[in-house]
Design a protein around this motif. Structure first.
Motif, PDB file in Angstrom:
ATOM      1  N   PRO A  48     -83.622  32.568 -31.358  1.00  0.00           N
ATOM      2  CA  PRO A  48     -83.523  33.710 -32.289  1.00  0.00           C
ATOM      3  C   PRO A  48     -82.176  33.721 -33.019  1.00  0.00           C
ATOM      4  O   PRO A  48     -81.145  33.341 -32.466  1.00  0.00           O
ATOM      5  N   ILE A  49     -82.198  34.161 -34.246  1.00  0.00           N
ATOM      6  CA  ILE A  49     -80.990  34.336 -35.064  1.00  0.00           C
ATOM      7  C   ILE A  49     -80.797  35.836 -35.265  1.00  0.00           C
ATOM      8  O   ILE A  49     -81.633  36.508 -35.888  1.00  0.00           O
ATOM      9  N   LEU A  50     -79.699  36.361 -34.730  1.00  0.00           N
ATOM     10  CA  LEU A  50     -79.400  37.788 -34.822  1.00  0.00           C
ATOM     11  C   LEU A  50     -78.253  37.982 -35.804  1.00  0.00           C
ATOM     12  O   LEU A  50     -77.244  37.283 -35.755  1.00  0.00           O
ATOM     13  N   GLU A  51     -78.387  38.965 -36.681  1.00  0.00           N
ATOM     14  CA  GLU A  51     -77.368  39.262 -37.678  1.00  0.00           C
ATOM     15  C   GLU A  51     -77.231  40.768 -37.826  1.00  0.00           C
ATOM     16  O   GLU A  51     -78.207  41.520 -37.657  1.00  0.00           O
ATOM     17  N   ALA A  52     -76.005  41.179 -38.115  1.00  0.00           N
ATOM     18  CA  ALA A  52     -75.735  42.570 -38.473  1.00  0.00           C
ATOM     19  C   ALA A  52     -75.243  42.576 -39.916  1.00  0.00           C
ATOM     20  O   ALA A  52     -74.329  41.831 -40.276  1.00  0.00           O
ATOM     21  N   LEU A  53     -75.850  43.407 -40.738  1.00  0.00           N
ATOM     22  CA  LEU A  53     -75.504  43.470 -42.156  1.00  0.00           C
ATOM     23  C   LEU A  53     -75.121  44.897 -42.541  1.00  0.00           C
ATOM     24  O   LEU A  53     -75.825  45.839 -42.180  1.00  0.00           O
ATOM     25  N   PRO A  54     -73.997  45.072 -43.243  1.00  0.00           N
ATOM     26  CA  PRO A  54     -73.052  44.031 -43.643  1.00  0.00           C
ATOM     27  C   PRO A  54     -72.335  43.442 -42.432  1.00  0.00           C
ATOM     28  O   PRO A  54     -72.105  44.140 -41.445  1.00  0.00           O
ATOM     29  N   GLN A  71     -69.669  42.536 -40.085  1.00  0.00           N
ATOM     30  CA  GLN A  71     -68.331  43.022 -39.765  1.00  0.00           C
ATOM     31  C   GLN A  71     -68.079  42.824 -38.279  1.00  0.00           C
ATOM     32  O   GLN A  71     -69.015  42.773 -37.484  1.00  0.00           O
ATOM     33  N   ALA A  72     -66.793  42.711 -37.946  1.00  0.00           N
ATOM     34  CA  ALA A  72     -66.446  42.569 -36.526  1.00  0.00           C
ATOM     35  C   ALA A  72     -66.729  43.858 -35.774  1.00  0.00           C
ATOM     36  O   ALA A  72     -67.035  43.845 -34.582  1.00  0.00           O
ATOM     37  N   PHE A  73     -66.622  44.989 -36.448  1.00  0.00           N
ATOM     38  CA  PHE A  73     -66.918  46.279 -35.831  1.00  0.00           C
ATOM     39  C   PHE A  73     -67.302  47.255 -36.932  1.00  0.00           C
ATOM     40  O   PHE A  73     -67.109  47.003 -38.128  1.00  0.00           O
ATOM     41  N   TYR A  74     -67.844  48.376 -36.504  1.00  0.00           N
ATOM     42  CA  TYR A  74     -68.251  49.427 -37.437  1.00  0.00           C
ATOM     43  C   TYR A  74     -67.614  50.735 -36.986  1.00  0.00           C
ATOM     44  O   TYR A  74     -67.404  50.965 -35.790  1.00  0.00           O
ATOM     45  N   VAL A  75     -67.329  51.571 -37.973  1.00  0.00           N
ATOM     46  CA  VAL A  75     -66.697  52.857 -37.698  1.00  0.00           C
ATOM     47  C   VAL A  75     -67.786  53.920 -37.618  1.00  0.00           C
ATOM     48  O   VAL A  75     -68.795  53.858 -38.331  1.00  0.00           O
ATOM     49  N   SER A  76     -67.583  54.851 -36.715  1.00  0.00           N
ATOM     50  CA  SER A  76     -68.550  55.930 -36.544  1.00  0.00           C
ATOM     51  C   SER A  76     -68.873  56.564 -37.897  1.00  0.00           C
ATOM     52  O   SER A  76     -67.979  56.942 -38.656  1.00  0.00           O
ATOM     53  N   GLY A  77     -70.153  56.644 -38.205  1.00  0.00           N
ATOM     54  CA  GLY A  77     -70.608  57.177 -39.494  1.00  0.00           C
ATOM     55  C   GLY A  77     -71.087  56.108 -40.449  1.00  0.00           C
ATOM     56  O   GLY A  77     -71.719  56.426 -41.459  1.00  0.00           O
ATOM     57  N   ASP A  78     -70.789  54.840 -40.147  1.00  0.00           N
ATOM     58  CA  ASP A  78     -71.272  53.751 -41.006  1.00  0.00           C
ATOM     59  C   ASP A  78     -72.787  53.581 -40.861  1.00  0.00           C
ATOM     60  O   ASP A  78     -73.394  54.019 -39.893  1.00  0.00           O
ATOM     61  N   SER A  79     -73.377  52.909 -41.843  1.00  0.00           N
ATOM     62  CA  SER A  79     -74.790  52.546 -41.795  1.00  0.00           C
ATOM     63  C   SER A  79     -74.897  51.026 -41.845  1.00  0.00           C
ATOM     64  O   SER A  79     -74.136  50.367 -42.563  1.00  0.00           O
ATOM     65  N   LEU A  80     -75.838  50.481 -41.077  1.00  0.00           N
ATOM     66  CA  LEU A  80     -75.986  49.046 -41.015  1.00  0.00           C
ATOM     67  C   LEU A  80     -77.413  48.708 -40.619  1.00  0.00           C
ATOM     68  O   LEU A  80     -78.209  49.606 -40.293  1.00  0.00           O
ATOM     69  N   SER A  81     -77.739  47.432 -40.637  1.00  0.00           N
ATOM     70  CA  SER A  81     -79.059  46.962 -40.206  1.00  0.00           C
ATOM     71  C   SER A  81     -78.879  45.745 -39.321  1.00  0.00           C
ATOM     72  O   SER A  81     -77.993  44.923 -39.552  1.00  0.00           O
ATOM     73  N   LEU A  82     -79.738  45.667 -38.294  1.00  0.00           N
ATOM     74  CA  LEU A  82     -79.763  44.522 -37.395  1.00  0.00           C
ATOM     75  C   LEU A  82     -81.000  43.690 -37.713  1.00  0.00           C
ATOM     76  O   LEU A  82     -82.110  44.221 -37.800  1.00  0.00           O
ATOM     77  N   SER A  83     -80.808  42.388 -37.883  1.00  0.00           N
ATOM     78  CA  SER A  83     -81.901  41.491 -38.247  1.00  0.00           C
ATOM     79  C   SER A  83     -82.108  40.481 -37.129  1.00  0.00           C
ATOM     80  O   SER A  83     -81.152  39.928 -36.589  1.00  0.00           O
ATOM     81  N   CYS A  84     -83.397  40.264 -36.788  1.00  0.00           N
ATOM     82  CA  CYS A  84     -83.757  39.300 -35.753  1.00  0.00           C
ATOM     83  C   CYS A  84     -84.920  38.458 -36.274  1.00  0.00           C
ATOM     84  O   CYS A  84     -85.968  38.998 -36.620  1.00  0.00           O
ATOM     85  N   HIS A  85     -84.740  37.144 -36.341  1.00  0.00           N
ATOM     86  CA  HIS A  85     -85.828  36.278 -36.777  1.00  0.00           C
ATOM     87  C   HIS A  85     -85.657  34.900 -36.151  1.00  0.00           C
ATOM     88  O   HIS A  85     -84.570  34.541 -35.672  1.00  0.00           O
TER      89      HIS A  85
END
Length: 654
Positions: A206-212, A214-228
């Motif tokens: 599996p290839i896992l990615e977090a978009l955008p 980043q090494a970390f995210y700050v509380s309140g950010d929005s992101l998506s996790l991709s798995c394929h």
């Protein structure tokens, strides 16, 4: 004469026949008449006959419907069935001449019809040992089979094995997906059968990615996790966090909006090939950070009044901030709350030390400077408690970092908290309680402010109630005055009496008329607490003269009054002044008369003395008499006995 048997085929020895047809294996012989002929099917004799003999040939029972022997010894097959494919050998013998033989190969075929390819197992799966393609047909005899993959002929090798009626793929993989074909041929027909094969595989890693990304995210950010992952059919993805399956994932994409600290952690994606039931799992860590609240704070504290403890903290945040004092140590650090302790030394005095606060979301810092106590002035405040005791509070505060600890002494004796003395919890205040003001004046008190970097001390000598300065300010109409005063810093004062001498203040009686009174001595008209430094007096008559003073008090003990302040018009000369002037006039006249007689006598005596001496010429300049007139200007007296204006320059200096 016959000497040798000769037997030879009269046609091809390799004979192909289609099932149901008539076929003859033709021979010819010479060298002897009427030899004995025997036909063998492989090694089995099936017909025996003597040429030209009237006796019928001996035909094996099971072959009588098909086999016929010709007069020249040739073998004929009538409606030859498929099972007669074999090698046939003819042997002729003649007594005295030996024997002769020859062999034929007969192949019986059917036309190939309705060829079907099938797979075993039902689908090819990557990673299995083998996958077999085999053909079946309604009828037909195959003389030759050829297998093709995407038009390329296959041969037996390490990956393919061509077996009877089948093709075996060894260790199938995704590259084996394509079209397979088999070509079946015999001398009478040719048929090709085809089959598309899809090799099922995956899921791959599996290839896992977090978009955008980043090494970390700050509380309140929005992101998506991709798995394929690669696979056929396309694997389905499922996200698990905290032991719970997360809904809302579409095609392996999980959207997280306004992510919170609680959503940080390990996310696991499970990919499933629903047809092969193969699955793969992989995890990723989502770092969600939160900035610490506020800004980093620094302080320096005293440890046993000997060492300095530098303290730095930055509360909150995920993770906690990394704290260090690079100027003090390159090897020590802490998280969230960090301190270092050092022996106090002169090089730390007034040295600014920086705390570096590192957090993934921000780098910050704070500064702290340790200072020895500075010079200071003690503050003295006097009150009266509920029991009527005089309470003198001495306050000693020296600016220092860390905060200076204050010790108290009375003369050479250390002061501790007891009935008379009370020291505040922060040691900066000493309270002295007594009924008698005289007891406050018996000793000198000393406060010593100390921290690990040094100390400062001051001596306090309490004074009785006194006033250092006072002033009077009238309004424009002269009906209201304001008295102001100051007291020495160490004076023990609990209150003030405002006293006046002169006419009574104007008052209105019930009929609205004004009444007046007068007093030739000072009397108290107001009382003020020890914290006041001014008093307003109303209802003055601008045409009359008043005198005011302030009496400082420590409970019932009075101090020296302030200077007397006068307001009002002048009074002229008083009676004693007039009597003095009347007595002084005759005395002055008598004194002038005596002085004139004395001068005349001196001049007369001087002339007589000169008349006896020899006279010499005298210059005209010497004859001139220089007379000096004395300008006696009387001093101007201030009317009403008022003193001269105060020296405001001196007051300003004070």
């Amino acid at each position: 004469a016959y000497c040798e048997l000769v037997l030879s085929p009269a046609g091809p020895t390799q004979v192909n026949a289609i099932a149901g047809s008539n076929v003859t294996l033709a021979v010819s012989f010479s060298g002897a008449p009427d030899p004995v002929v025997t036909w063998f099917m492989t090694d089995l004799p099936v017909i025996t006959w003597t040429i030209t003999s009237p006796t019928p040939p001996d035909i094996a029972k099971n072959y009588r419907e098909v086999l016929r022997i010709e007069r020249n010894g040739s073998l004929t097959f009538v409606n030859v069935p498929l099972g007669y494919t074999s090698n046939y050998t003819i042997e002729i013998t003649k007594s005295g001449l030996g024997k002769a033989l020859t062999t034929f190969t007969l192949k019986v075929f059917e036309k190939i019809q309705n060829v079907i390819l099938s797979a075993q197992p039902d689908f090819a799966k990557e990673g299995t040992d083998r996958f077999t393609l085999q053909y079946s047909m309604l009828q037909g005899v195959v003389e030759q089979q050829m297998w093709f993959f995407n038009g390329r002929e296959l041969k037996t090798n390490s990956h393919y094995s061509l077996e009877q009626q089948s093709l075996v793929i060894l260790g199938p993989n995704r590259s084996d997906t394509g079209q397979y074909a088999v070509l079946l041929t015999n001398p009478f027909s040719s048929v090709t059968a085809r089959m598309n094969v899809t090799v099922l595989y995956g899921p791959d890693e599996p290839i896992l990615e977090a978009l955008p990304a980043q090494a970390f995210y700050v509380s309140g950010d929005s992101l998506s996790l991709s798995c394929h992952a690669e696979g056929f059919p396309q694997p389905t993805a499922e996200w698990v966090f905290g032991g719970q399956t997360l809904s809302g994932s579409r095609r392996g994409v999980l959207n997280l909006t306004h992510v919170q600290i609680s959503q940080g952690g390990v996310y696991t994606c499970t990919l499933l090939n629903e047809q092969t039931e193969e699955q793969r799992r992989k995890s990723m860590t989502l770092n969600v950070y939160e900035r610490p609240s506020g800004n980093p704070m620094c302080s320096v504290q005293s440890v046993n009044n000997v060492d300095l403890q530098y303290h730095c903290w930055w509360s909150g945040g995920t993770p906690q901030a990394q704290l260090s004092f690079p100027a003090l140590s390159n090897t020590s650090s802490g998280v969230g709350n960090f301190s270092l302790t050092f022996n106090a030394s002169d090089n730390l005095n007034r040295k600014t030390v920086t705390c570096m606060a590192d957090h993934p979301t921000e780098q910050n810092k704070c500064n702290i400077t340790a200072r020895s106590p500075m010079e200071f002035l003690p503050a003295v405040r006097t009150t009266v408690d509920s029991e009527g005791k005089i309470v003198v509070t001495i306050h000693c505060v020296s600016e220092a970092s860390p905060k200076a600890v204050v010790s108290w002494s009375k003369g050479s004796e250390a002061v501790t908290s007891r009935t008379i003395y009370q020291i505040s919890s922060d040691t900066t205040q000493l309270k002295i309680c007594d009924y008698n003001v005289s007891n406050f004046l018996l000793h000198n008190y000393t406060c010593n402010c100390r921290n690990p970097l040094g100390s400062q001390r001051r001596e306090i000598q309490l004074r009785g109630p006194s006033i250092s300065d006072s002033s009077l300010f009238p309004n424009q109409d002269g009906t209201i005055i304001t008295l102001t005063w100051e007291v020495p810093p160490t004076s023990v004062v609990t209150g003030f009496d405002i006293q006046m001498k002169g006419p009574a203040l104007l008052k209105k009686n019930r009929n609205g008329t004004q009444t007046r009174g007068s007093s030739n001595s000072f009397h108290t008209i107001q009382q003020k607490p020890g914290s006041d430094r001014s008093a307003d007096i109303f209802d003055l008559n601008p045409n009359l003269t008043y005198r005011f003073r302030v009496i400082p008090k420590a409970r019932m003990t009075e101090g020296e009054p302030s200077e007397v302040h006068r307001i009002g018009p002048g009074e002229g000369l008083s009676g004693p002044a007039i009597a003095g002037i009347a007595a002084g006039i005759p005395c002055s006249l008598l004194f002038l008369l005596l002085l004139g007689g004395f001068i005349y006598l001196c001049v007369y005596c001087n002339k007589n003395k000169s008349s006896r001496q020899t006279r010499y010429p005298v210059s005209r300049a010497a004859e001139k008499a220089i007379t000096t007139q004395t300008d006696t200007t009387p001093h101007n007296l201030l009317t009403g006995g008022l003193k001269s204006l105060p020296d405001y320059n001196r007051l300003q200096q004070v």
